[in-house]
Design a protein around this motif. Structure first.
Motif, short mmCIF file in Angstrom:
data_model
loop_
_atom_site.label_atom_id
_atom_site.label_comp_id
_atom_site.label_asym_id
_atom_site.label_seq_id
_atom_site.Cartn_x
_atom_site.Cartn_y
_atom_site.Cartn_z
N HIS A 140 0.84 -1.20 0.00
CA HIS A 140 0.00 0.00 0.00
C HIS A 140 0.88 1.24 0.00
CE1 HIS A 140 -3.71 -2.25 0.67
NE2 HIS A 140 -2.98 -3.02 1.46
N HIS A 141 0.43 2.26 -0.72
CA HIS A 141 1.15 3.52 -0.81
C HIS A 141 0.51 4.55 0.11
CE1 HIS A 141 3.41 2.00 -4.21
NE2 HIS A 141 2.27 1.56 -4.72
N GLU A 142 1.27 5.57 0.47
CA GLU A 142 0.76 6.62 1.35
C GLU A 142 -0.43 7.35 0.75
OE1 GLU A 142 3.81 9.25 2.77
OE2 GLU A 142 5.09 7.57 3.37
N ASP A 143 -0.50 7.43 -0.58
CA ASP A 143 -1.60 8.14 -1.23
C ASP A 143 -2.88 7.31 -1.32
OD1 ASP A 143 -1.14 6.31 -3.26
OD2 ASP A 143 -0.59 7.80 -4.77
N GLY A 144 -2.86 6.10 -0.74
CA GLY A 144 -4.04 5.24 -0.75
C GLY A 144 -4.03 4.19 -1.84
N GLY A 145 -3.14 4.34 -2.81
CA GLY A 145 -3.04 3.35 -3.89
C GLY A 145 -2.34 2.08 -3.39
#
Length: 180
Positions: free
Chosen positions: A52-57
């Motif tokens: 998971h990425h910090e931007d929600g992706g």
């Protein structure tokens, strides 16, 4: 021959012992940062390794299905570097990390079979990366066919589309054009 060798590593891994665990869809097998205590072989269903990425992706790093080893690299890590989530109902064999690594030290043939498995995984990963760098459905399919020899049966085309990074519909159109 490759199927025999692949089956051999799965049988060898199962012989180490461990236990089976069942998961429902969207259930986590492990989380990023959890201590690594087991290696997993998928027996039924499918498990996704997700970062998971910090931007929600999120990015799916591995889609492991029946007869596949999940997160091989974690065997030599202290913690998991991603999440493992069931994509469907799934069953895995949980093989204790310590027992497996001990077996490598005691049985050189076992360690060699594991190294051969990892080498094949590297080859397959490089191949998938090369396919995904190609720009057309036709060129991706052609590369896949050159590696595998022949197309899978029609019932497995959706899985093939996923492997080469195209929509099922685009693959179906390309297969139809090749038949004509």
């Amino acid at each position: 021959m490759i199927l025999i060798m692949f089956s051999d590593i799965i049988d060898r891994l199962k012989s180490v012992g461990g236990r089976e665990r069942s998961l429902g869809p969207a259930e986590y097998l492990f989380h990023l940062g959890d201590p690594v205590v087991s290696l997993f072989v998928v027996l039924e269903g499918g498990i996704h390794l997700i970062r998971h990425h910090e931007d929600g992706g999120a990015v799916i790093l591995q889609r492991a299905g029946p007869g596949e080893v999940l997160a091989e690299a974690s065997l030599f890590s202290t913690t998991y570097h991603c999440d493992a989530v069931a994509g469907t109902n799934a069953t895995v064999r949980c093989i204790p990390k310590g027992q497996l690594r001990s077996r490598f030290r005691k049985e050189p043939e076992f360690a060699e079979a594991w190294a051969a498995h990892l080498a094949r995984e590297i080859q397959n990963t490089r191949f998938r990366a090369e396919i995904l760098s190609l720009h057309t459905v036709a060129s991706r399919l052609e590369a896949w066919l050159a590696w595998h020899g022949e197309a899978p049966p029609k019932g497995e085309w959706k899985k093939l589309a996923q492997q080469i990074g195209v929509s099922p519909e685009a693959l179906y159109r390309e297969m139809a054009a090749r038949r004509n």
